[in-house]
Design an enzyme around this catalytic site. Structure first.
Site, PDB file in Angstrom:
ATOM      1  N   LYS A  69      -4.154  -4.307   2.182  1.00 54.17           N
ATOM      2  CA  LYS A  69      -4.312  -3.473   3.385  1.00 54.17           C
ATOM      3  C   LYS A  69      -3.255  -2.372   3.494  1.00 54.17           C
ATOM      4  O   LYS A  69      -3.550  -1.281   3.972  1.00 54.17           O
ATOM      5  CB  LYS A  69      -4.228  -4.345   4.643  1.00 54.17           C
ATOM      6  CG  LYS A  69      -5.383  -5.320   4.815  1.00 54.17           C
ATOM      7  CD  LYS A  69      -5.192  -6.091   6.121  1.00 54.17           C
ATOM      8  CE  LYS A  69      -6.243  -7.150   6.305  1.00 54.17           C
ATOM      9  NZ  LYS A  69      -6.162  -7.786   7.628  1.00 54.17           N
ATOM     10  N   ASP A  74      -8.829  -4.908  13.046  1.00 53.41           N
ATOM     11  CA  ASP A  74      -8.295  -6.232  13.402  1.00 53.41           C
ATOM     12  C   ASP A  74      -7.903  -6.310  14.882  1.00 53.41           C
ATOM     13  O   ASP A  74      -8.181  -7.300  15.562  1.00 53.41           O
ATOM     14  CB  ASP A  74      -7.078  -6.572  12.537  1.00 53.41           C
ATOM     15  CG  ASP A  74      -7.465  -6.886  11.100  1.00 53.41           C
ATOM     16  OD1 ASP A  74      -8.586  -7.380  10.871  1.00 53.41           O
ATOM     17  OD2 ASP A  74      -6.643  -6.634  10.201  1.00 53.41           O
TER      18      ASP A  74
END
Ligand code: ATR
Length: 273
Positions: free
Chosen positions: A66, A100
């Site tokens: 990420k 997220d």
């Protein structure tokens, strides 16, 4: 011809994303397939360029990719602030998003809990805490970050302060901190399988007006959430965060409203619940 979607990460074999997205594609009658690929950090650039060249519909990224993605894709402002990308869209170049924090916010919203104006105590200062901290501060929460390594809490709080209110501290006064919080979020791995008897706090630390949100979803009901129930607090598990981060990625790629319940059931089935 089918459009292919993927999640890249390492390890990747336990990812829930293929089941969740394939259930959504089937439900909506879309001619698409979602697969998991093991990709190392060193190969991420090649993998993304290859995926775009082959006409993939979109890619999710997980550990350990990420952060590295920021050096490769054109990240939107929230993902750039968080310093991590979990969703890549290929429609216009290679755009990176982080869903997220939105997933966490919607998981709480499903439980009737609004983060705006709430005093939120986040335990942990890793990647998940970063995404949640930026999202919730941006939404008007008053954030306290408590972490075992106190310096990491201060560093993250300083970063999050650029979008809202945040302070950092250690874990020594956790009980006092919880007494002043509306929402407690566990972003650590404490309580995760196989250490299921561990918890960052017990019922005596909690109050009935508290919402306890554990981003851990294996087990579904962690020891922390058992303690929350014993204290009469609202307990929210990590499944809906997983589902909503996926649902938001689905919206980014397809401009279609995803069947959130279908995605949730696919995850619960995969978890054996
Ligand atoms: P992620 O990116 O998934 O959030 P991470 O970056 O490894 O994961 O962060 C894990 C977090 O859990 C950290 O805040 C870590 O605390 P430290 O910064 O002190 O390492 C926290 N954590 C892990 N195990 C813990 C434990 N047994 N007690 C308290 N905190 C713990």
């Amino acid at each position: 011809m089918k459009t292919v979607f993927a999640v890249f990460g390492d390890p990747i074999e336990h990812s829930m994303s293929p089941k969740m997205h394939n259930a959504a594609f089937t439900d909506l009658g879309m001619d698409c397939e979602y697969h998991a690929f093991r990709v190392s950090q060193d190969s991420l650039r090649d993998a993304l360029i290859g995926a775009k060249a082959m006409g993939f519909g979109g890619v999710n990224l997980t550990v350990p990719l990420k952060e590295e993605a920021l050096n490769i894709v054109d990240a939107d402002p929230l993902a750039a602030m968080i310093g991590a990308v979990n969703t890549v869209d290929f429609k216009d170049g290679m755009r990176g998003y982080n869903t997220d924090g939105i997933g966490a916010k919607r998981a709480l919203a499903d439980a009737g809990v609004d983060v705006a104006g709430a005093r939120v105590l986040i335990v942990g200062a890793g990647g998940a805490a970063r995404a949640i901290g930026f999202q919730f501060a941006n939404d008007g929460a008053d954030i306290t970050i408590a972490n075992r390594t106190e310096k990491r809490a201060h560093d993250l709080a300083r970063d999050v302060s650029s979008v809202g209110t945040a302070k950092g501290t250690g874990l020594a006064d956790l009980k006092v901190l919880i007494s002043k919080a509306d929402i407690l979020v566990n972003t650590t791995t404490v309580g995760m399988h196989p250490n299921t008897d561990q918890t960052i706090a017990t019922a005596d630390d909690m109050h009935p007006d508290l919402t306890v949100f554990d981003i851990v979803y294996n087990p579904l009901e962690t020891q922390l959430l058992k303690e929350a129930k014993a204290a009469g607090a609202t307990a929210v598990n990590g499944v809906m965060m997983l589902v909503h981060q996926g649902a938001e990625a689905f919206r980014v790629w397809n401009n279609v409203e995803p069947p959130v319940d279908v995605m949730k059931n696919a995850v619960l089935e995969a978890l054996g619940a």
